[in-house]
Write a protein that holds these residues in place. Structure first.
Motif, PDB file in Angstrom:
ATOM      1  N   THR A  68      13.675  -2.120 -12.479  1.00 19.54           N
ATOM      2  CA  THR A  68      13.091  -3.139 -11.660  1.00 19.54           C
ATOM      3  C   THR A  68      12.069  -2.589 -10.740  1.00 19.54           C
ATOM      4  OG1 THR A  68      15.415  -4.171 -11.614  1.00 19.54           O
ATOM      5  CG2 THR A  68      13.616  -4.712  -9.794  1.00 19.54           C
ATOM      6  N   VAL A  69      10.914  -3.295 -10.698  1.00 13.35           N
ATOM      7  CA  VAL A  69       9.726  -2.906  -9.721  1.00 13.35           C
ATOM      8  C   VAL A  69       9.933  -3.538  -8.484  1.00 13.35           C
ATOM      9  CG1 VAL A  69       7.235  -2.634  -9.494  1.00 13.35           C
ATOM     10  CG2 VAL A  69       8.246  -2.455 -11.796  1.00 13.35           C
ATOM     11  N   PHE A  70      10.114  -2.883  -7.255  1.00 12.37           N
ATOM     12  CA  PHE A  70      10.652  -3.359  -6.148  1.00 12.37           C
ATOM     13  C   PHE A  70       9.325  -3.335  -4.997  1.00 12.37           C
ATOM     14  CE2 PHE A  70      14.456  -2.053  -7.824  1.00 12.37           C
ATOM     15  CZ  PHE A  70      15.268  -3.164  -7.540  1.00 12.37           C
ATOM     16  N   PHE A  71       8.922  -4.304  -4.357  1.00 16.89           N
ATOM     17  CA  PHE A  71       8.137  -4.350  -3.094  1.00 16.89           C
ATOM     18  C   PHE A  71       8.952  -3.567  -2.059  1.00 16.89           C
ATOM     19  CE2 PHE A  71       6.513  -5.777   0.843  1.00 16.89           C
ATOM     20  CZ  PHE A  71       5.101  -5.569   0.697  1.00 16.89           C
ATOM     21  N   MET A  72       8.271  -2.782  -1.704  1.00 18.04           N
ATOM     22  CA  MET A  72       9.307  -1.937  -0.265  1.00 18.04           C
ATOM     23  C   MET A  72       8.530  -2.057   0.844  1.00 18.04           C
ATOM     24  SD  MET A  72      11.585  -0.567  -2.321  1.00 18.04           S
ATOM     25  CE  MET A  72      12.713   0.264  -1.164  1.00 18.04           C
ATOM     26  N   SER A  73       7.370  -1.808   1.107  1.00 16.56           N
ATOM     27  CA  SER A  73       6.711  -2.242   2.454  1.00 16.56           C
ATOM     28  C   SER A  73       5.345  -2.547   2.255  1.00 16.56           C
ATOM     29  CB  SER A  73       6.824  -0.877   3.211  1.00 16.56           C
ATOM     30  OG  SER A  73       6.208   0.186   2.838  1.00 16.56           O
ATOM     31  N   GLY A  74       4.749  -3.123   3.434  1.00 16.99           N
ATOM     32  CA  GLY A  74       3.349  -3.453   3.579  1.00 16.99           C
ATOM     33  C   GLY A  74       3.355  -5.108   4.046  1.00 16.99           C
ATOM     34  N   VAL A  75       2.413  -5.511   4.549  1.00 19.13           N
ATOM     35  CA  VAL A  75       1.813  -6.666   5.057  1.00 19.13           C
ATOM     36  C   VAL A  75       0.881  -7.245   4.090  1.00 19.13           C
ATOM     37  CG1 VAL A  75       1.352  -8.372   6.964  1.00 19.13           C
ATOM     38  CG2 VAL A  75       2.696  -6.440   7.411  1.00 19.13           C
ATOM     39  N   THR A  76       1.024  -7.986   3.105  1.00 17.56           N
ATOM     40  CA  THR A  76       0.193  -8.276   2.143  1.00 17.56           C
ATOM     41  C   THR A  76       0.612  -9.708   1.318  1.00 17.56           C
ATOM     42  OG1 THR A  76      -1.260  -7.652   0.211  1.00 17.56           O
ATOM     43  CG2 THR A  76       1.256  -7.023   0.431  1.00 17.56           C
ATOM     44  N   ALA A  77      -0.742 -10.156   0.900  1.00 13.76           N
ATOM     45  CA  ALA A  77      -0.293 -11.558  -0.017  1.00 13.76           C
ATOM     46  C   ALA A  77      -0.557 -11.241  -1.272  1.00 13.76           C
ATOM     47  CB  ALA A  77      -1.241 -12.581   0.555  1.00 13.76           C
ATOM     48  N   VAL A  78      -1.215  -9.891  -1.535  1.00 11.86           N
ATOM     49  CA  VAL A  78      -1.700  -9.534  -2.957  1.00 11.86           C
ATOM     50  C   VAL A  78      -1.702  -8.218  -3.140  1.00 11.86           C
ATOM     51  CG1 VAL A  78      -4.075  -9.136  -4.231  1.00 11.86           C
ATOM     52  CG2 VAL A  78      -3.926 -11.141  -2.682  1.00 11.86           C
ATOM     53  N   ILE A  79      -1.103  -8.118  -4.249  1.00 11.65           N
ATOM     54  CA  ILE A  79      -0.710  -6.576  -4.658  1.00 11.65           C
ATOM     55  C   ILE A  79      -1.333  -6.099  -5.844  1.00 11.65           C
ATOM     56  CG2 ILE A  79       1.149  -5.093  -5.504  1.00 11.65           C
ATOM     57  CD1 ILE A  79       3.112  -6.863  -4.123  1.00 11.65           C
ATOM     58  N   PRO A  80      -2.480  -5.238  -5.953  1.00  8.13           N
ATOM     59  CA  PRO A  80      -2.937  -4.563  -7.000  1.00  8.13           C
ATOM     60  C   PRO A  80      -1.862  -3.752  -7.839  1.00  8.13           C
ATOM     61  CG  PRO A  80      -4.306  -4.479  -5.214  1.00  8.13           C
ATOM     62  CD  PRO A  80      -2.804  -4.691  -4.552  1.00  8.13           C
ATOM     63  N   LEU A  81      -1.803  -3.803  -8.976  1.00  6.63           N
ATOM     64  CA  LEU A  81      -0.909  -2.953  -9.993  1.00  6.63           C
ATOM     65  C   LEU A  81      -1.927  -2.058 -10.833  1.00  6.63           C
ATOM     66  CD1 LEU A  81       1.424  -5.541 -10.952  1.00  6.63           C
ATOM     67  CD2 LEU A  81       1.822  -4.326  -9.247  1.00  6.63           C
ATOM     68  N   SER A  82      -1.701  -0.783 -10.465  1.00  2.52           N
ATOM     69  CA  SER A  82      -2.416   0.281 -11.200  1.00  2.52           C
ATOM     70  C   SER A  82      -1.799   1.615 -11.153  1.00  2.52           C
ATOM     71  CB  SER A  82      -3.970   0.391 -10.752  1.00  2.52           C
ATOM     72  OG  SER A  82      -4.783   1.066 -11.540  1.00  2.52           O
ATOM     73  N   PHE A  83      -1.010   1.947 -12.128  1.00  2.00           N
ATOM     74  CA  PHE A  83      -0.354   3.266 -12.139  1.00  2.00           C
ATOM     75  C   PHE A  83       0.356   3.692 -13.200  1.00  2.00           C
ATOM     76  CE2 PHE A  83       2.413  -0.040  -9.858  1.00  2.00           C
ATOM     77  CZ  PHE A  83       3.590  -0.037 -10.728  1.00  2.00           C
ATOM     78  N   SER A  84       0.763   4.517 -13.660  1.00  2.00           N
ATOM     79  CA  SER A  84       1.483   4.948 -14.845  1.00  2.00           C
ATOM     80  C   SER A  84       2.464   5.990 -14.748  1.00  2.00           C
ATOM     81  CB  SER A  84       0.267   5.488 -15.702  1.00  2.00           C
ATOM     82  OG  SER A  84      -0.459   6.812 -15.355  1.00  2.00           O
ATOM     83  N   PHE A  85       3.366   6.315 -15.735  1.00  2.00           N
ATOM     84  CA  PHE A  85       4.265   7.572 -15.627  1.00  2.00           C
ATOM     85  C   PHE A  85       4.888   7.692 -17.024  1.00  2.00           C
ATOM     86  CE2 PHE A  85       6.220   3.146 -14.998  1.00  2.00           C
ATOM     87  CZ  PHE A  85       7.113   3.223 -16.003  1.00  2.00           C
ATOM     88  N   ARG A  86       5.477   8.706 -17.269  1.00  2.00           N
ATOM     89  CA  ARG A  86       5.845   9.047 -18.358  1.00  2.00           C
ATOM     90  C   ARG A  86       7.239   8.426 -18.586  1.00  2.00           C
ATOM     91  NH1 ARG A  86       4.626  12.199 -22.448  1.00  2.00           N
ATOM     92  NH2 ARG A  86       3.152  13.176 -21.170  1.00  2.00           N
ATOM     93  N   ALA A  87       7.631   7.818 -19.841  1.00  2.00           N
ATOM     94  CA  ALA A  87       8.694   7.002 -19.916  1.00  2.00           C
ATOM     95  C   ALA A  87      10.115   7.757 -20.039  1.00  2.00           C
ATOM     96  CB  ALA A  87       8.741   6.050 -21.223  1.00  2.00           C
ATOM     97  N   GLU A  88      10.880   7.300 -20.009  1.00  2.00           N
ATOM     98  CA  GLU A  88      12.312   7.947 -20.451  1.00  2.00           C
ATOM     99  C   GLU A  88      12.517   8.361 -21.506  1.00  2.00           C
ATOM    100  OE1 GLU A  88      15.548   5.188 -19.537  1.00  2.00           O
ATOM    101  OE2 GLU A  88      14.539   3.688 -20.551  1.00  2.00           O
TER     102      GLU A  88
END
Length: 872
Positions: free
Chosen positions: A851-871
């Motif tokens: 699950t991708v969770f929103f944790m903090s911030g005051v925003t109406a828009v979320i840019p998604l741009s990240f990467s990681f090595r998979a399990e």
């Protein structure tokens, strides 16, 4: 006229000639010149035939040399030439029948006698973050204990043998503290050995026969102090565990002295949470120089490293001792030689036990000096202290330099060389076995020098992704089932979400109670669940999705009643609350992991396979033995390339990994080994701290060297090894015995590497660009208008990339944005930062649920741009 021999020109007189002494002498001189100075032959043998035979022996095909490694540090003899070590090891599984209760992290799991007061102690502990300190509040016996009467762990099987263990450190109890194992309703009331040590935790233990448990109605494990205890006396208890053992093992332990048994139990039966296997193993050889560069030492704040093996200590006064430290494992009885190198500083060598308590007076050495020491009995570490203190204890003022220290095995000093370590890391090998170890996974080295595992056991995470179905309804509990593949019936071990070991029920037998499991010959695993756990009413039959919700961490309840403790009986509105406590939801069945007040860990099931499978295993490095003596260490607790997020310290203008409670790494590290930036090693400073939450180690880099756009990961040794796995008891290993076999091994390895590289290049050239996958957005979030839609994909290197812009959803903490499926999740939960219109946004990806969770911030828009090595 005499003839000459064709090769070296010896004279061959004719039959008719007299042989002069000059001719004989000339022949001798020619032979002597041809042979040369035999005494200078670089071989053991100093004659021509012997030297040739010796050289031939180096070049002949030979079987590999064999050796056995054990847990801890040891000295092993290398071959004639440096060689790669190829290990083989067997699996072992420890199932602590107390689950996680014996970790003593909570007082809520304990009962206590009227004479005792229990408190958590954060200073004196062995595992976790604290022990339980129990203090007598009146004259007489006192105790704190765990019991099946609390429902936290199941009764032991009365047909088996057991080992009960608890670790004690005495405070002021005159007769010491000790373990008592008691079976209520049976004959068992067995006391362990008394622990009087006030400096370290030691094992108090008892072995248990099946006949001890006959008629048992409850089982208890006491931390005890007897009736001579006075008010105010106290002791500490930690690392309590109960293991099933074999009859032969019980006989063996009973035949040991108390001191021998304590050492044996600590090594073979250490404390673990619930169920753990041989895992997170590392094998390391430091090389000729056992001392690392100064950058790996715990340096005083005034120390400035000027080169790998040089540092300057400034600002010392005549009233201060400025210490820079490094501890290395040592072998009792072994001789070591320390060469202090150049400079004007001073060194002190300390001798420490497992608790890092001094066992002998330290040895002082001036810079430029050399000393040979012998590690005394009981020593586990040598502590090297570079400081400004002259051996007579005088604190010296000024600036001090330290250059090129060298510690080598043996009684002769060797020329300085930098440490050239080699290692083999097996971070997730998970080598499992049955109770007696007669059947287990086996790790071996294949023909290309790579570790592989022959697996005899399989472990499954039992969550909402499984094909669950309802099966039988009993009074107070229900039995559900899930298909298992290639399982041998009656071989399962299950762990509940709270760490409780679920009792076993034989194939074909009804479930006698909740919290039982069975592996059946019909191809299913059966789990019984208390209605009070699931929230399913007594006569209510849950749907498949509702069963899945339970295994994702949700408890069902009757929403209309206004109380989450009221089960759902089939009418009215359905509600769900996280099993670990948290925000409730209603109507639609939740299809994602519950994120409650505490982390939900799903059920786990291990069972034996009907047919073994052979699989590769993740590893890093390769272990080399040099000629002569090698100090090799075998332990557990290695974590390799865990994704890490750095925190910024605005005062010092540095970035920390694990230096702030904002972004701790998964396991508390006892030592940081390396930091990687975009999978390439990066140079960070490794430091120590006093933090019970974060652990003693962290990494630091200046702001100028930190790349906020990069992905960072870290390799480290974990303090909490009980949460990762156990070390193998022994490792069988082999290595090339001579030049011929060593060269052949290197040639095979080079050929395999080139083959792999060419295959990877061809596959990469032929591989099509993966398609972006659109996730199902949740909590009111949608793709932003006229922006790139949300999507994710995994490339051929196993890196998951996420893109897009979403808008319009809920921004409460822990709001679910979308879920990544299996194979697209990180090995450990990660945090990422984003921003919109200057507002910082924090996101979290759960390794357990994806699950991708929103944790903090005051925003109406979320840019998604990240990467990681998979399990993996």
């Amino acid at each position: 006229m005499a003839e000459l021999t064709s090769n070296i020109g010896l004279k061959k007189p004719l039959e008719s000639e007299f042989v002069s002494i000059n001719t004989l002498n000339e022949n001798m001189d020619i032979i002597d010149q041809a042979l040369g100075p035999m005494g200078e032959l670089p071989t053991e043998e100093k004659n021509a035939v012997g030297a040739i035979s010796e050289l031939y022996d180096h070049l002949a095909a030979k079987p590999s040399n064999q050796l056995t490694l054990k847990q801890g540090a040891q000295i092993v003899q290398g071959g004639e030439v440096p060689a790669i070590l190829h290990p083989t090891m067997q699996g072992q599984t420890l199932v602590n029948l107390l689950g996680k209760l014996g970790n003593m992290e909570s007082l809520g799991v304990l009962y206590q006698s009227a004479n005792a007061t229990s408190t958590l102690d954060v200073v004196n502990y062995l595992v976790g973050s604290n022990s339980v300190k129990y203090t007598s509040n009146a004259n007489g016996a006192m105790s704190a204990y765990l019991s099946t009467e609390s429902g936290k762990f199941a009764l032991p099987n009365p047909t088996k043998y057991y080992l009960a263990v608890a670790c004690f450190k005495n405070g002021t109890v005159a007769n010491g503290a000790y373990l008592v194992a008691q079976a209520v309703g049976a004959s068992l009331n067995k006391t362990g050995n008394r622990i009087k040590s006030t400096t370290q935790f030691l094992e108090s233990y008892a072995t248990i026969l099946p006949s001890d448990l006959t008629g048992m109605t409850a089982f208890r494990m006491y931390a005890y102090a007897d009736s001579t205890t006075l008010a105010g006396q106290y002791a500490y208890v930690d690392a309590m565990r109960l293991y099933e053992i074999t009859a032969a093992e019980k006989t063996y332990i009973d035949g040991l002295t108390t001191a021998e048994a304590q050492v044996y139990i600590a090594a073979k039966y250490p404390y673990v949470d619930d169920m753990k296997h041989v895992n997170a193993v590392y094998i390391e050889n430091k090389g000729m120089n056992l001392l690392p560069p100064f950058s790996e030492w715990t340096l005083h704040a005034n120390a400035v490293v000027t080169d790998a093996y040089s540092f300057t200590l400034s600002g010392a006064t005549s009233s201060s001792e400025l210490n820079s430290l490094y501890d290395i494992p040592a072998v009792s009885g072994q001789s070591y030689t320390f060469s202090a190198g150049s400079g004007n500083g001073y060194y002190r060598i300390g001798y420490l036990d497992a608790n890092k308590t001094a066992v002998q007076t330290a040895t002082d050495v001036n810079a430029g000096g050399t000393v040979t020491i012998t590690a005394p009995t009981g020593v586990v570490y040598l502590r090297f202290n570079a400081n400004n203190t002259y051996p007579n204890g005088t604190f010296n003022a000024g600036t001090f330099t330290f250059t090129n220290p060298m510690l080598n095995i043996g009684s002769e000093a060797l020329p300085f060389e930098p440490q050239k370590p080699s290692f083999l890391y097996l971070p997730d090998c998970n080598l499992r076995s049955n109770v007696d170890g007669s059947v287990g996974d086996r790790l071996y080295t294949d023909g290309q020098g790579k570790p592989r595992v022959t697996r005899r056991f399989r472990e499954m995470v039992l969550d909402g992704t499984m094909s669950w179905g309802a099966w039988t309804d009993y009074t107070g509990y229900k039995r559900v089932r899930v298909p298992v593949t290639s399982a041998i019936p009656n071989t399962g071990v299950s762990v509940k979400y709270d760490g409780k070991i679920i009792a076993y029920v034989a194939d074909g037998q009804p479930a006698p109670s909740a919290d039982t499991q069975a592996i059946s010959s019909d191809g299913y695993a059966y789990i019984s669940i208390a209605d009070t756990d699931s929230g399913w009413g007594e006569t209510y039959t849950p749907t498949v999705d509702e069963i899945k919700a339970y295994f994702n961490g949700w408890k069902m309840y009757a929403w209309d009643t206004g109380s989450a403790s009221n089960p759902y009986t089939g009418s009215g509105t359905k509600g769900w609350i996280p099993i670990m406590g948290g925000t409730t939801v209603k109507d639609n069945v939740p299809t994602y992991y519950a994120q409650g007040n505490a982390t939900f860990l799903p059920y786990r099931l291990m069972y034996q396979l009907a047919q073994s499978v052979d699989k590769p295993v993740s590893y890093e490095g390769s272990l080399m033995l040099h000629e002569g003596d090698n100090q090799v260490e075998v332990e557990t607790g290695i974590v390799v390339r865990e994704a890490a997020r750095a925190s910024y310290n605005a005062v010092s203008k540095v970035y920390w990994i694990n230096g702030s409670s904002n972004f701790p790494i998964k396991f508390r590290p006892t030592r940081m080994l390396s930091v990687y930036r975009n999978q390439v090693i990066d140079r960070w400073k490794f430091l120590t701290q006093s933090s019970a939450v974060l652990g003693p180690a962290y990494a630091e880099t200046p702001e100028s060297l930190y790349d906020p756009s990069a992905t960072y990961s870290v390799t480290y040794r974990a303090l909490d090894t009980y949460a990762l796995g156990i070390a193998p008891q022994t490792i069988s290993a082999e290595y090339a015995p001579n030049i011929r076999e060593s060269v052949d091994s290197l040639a095979r390895g080079l050929t395999e590497t080139k083959t792999q590289l060419s295959v990877m290049q061809n596959v990469k050239a032929q591989k099509q660009q993966p398609q972006w996958i659109a996730p199902t957005l949740m909590s009111g979030w949608v793709n932003a208008v006229d922006e790139e839609p949300a999507g994710y994909y995994k490339d051929d290197s196993g890196v998951v990339r996420i893109r897009g812009t979403i808008a319009g959803g809920v921004t409460n903490a822990s709001t679910q944005l979308f879920v990544l499926p299996n194979g697209y999740r990180p090995a450990y939960s990660l945090y990422y930062s984003s921003s919109y219109n200057g507002v910082s946004i924090s996101l979290r990806i759960s390794a357990v649920s994806g699950t991708v969770f929103f944790m903090s911030g005051v925003t109406a828009v979320i840019p998604l741009s990240f990467s990681f090595r998979a399990e993996q």
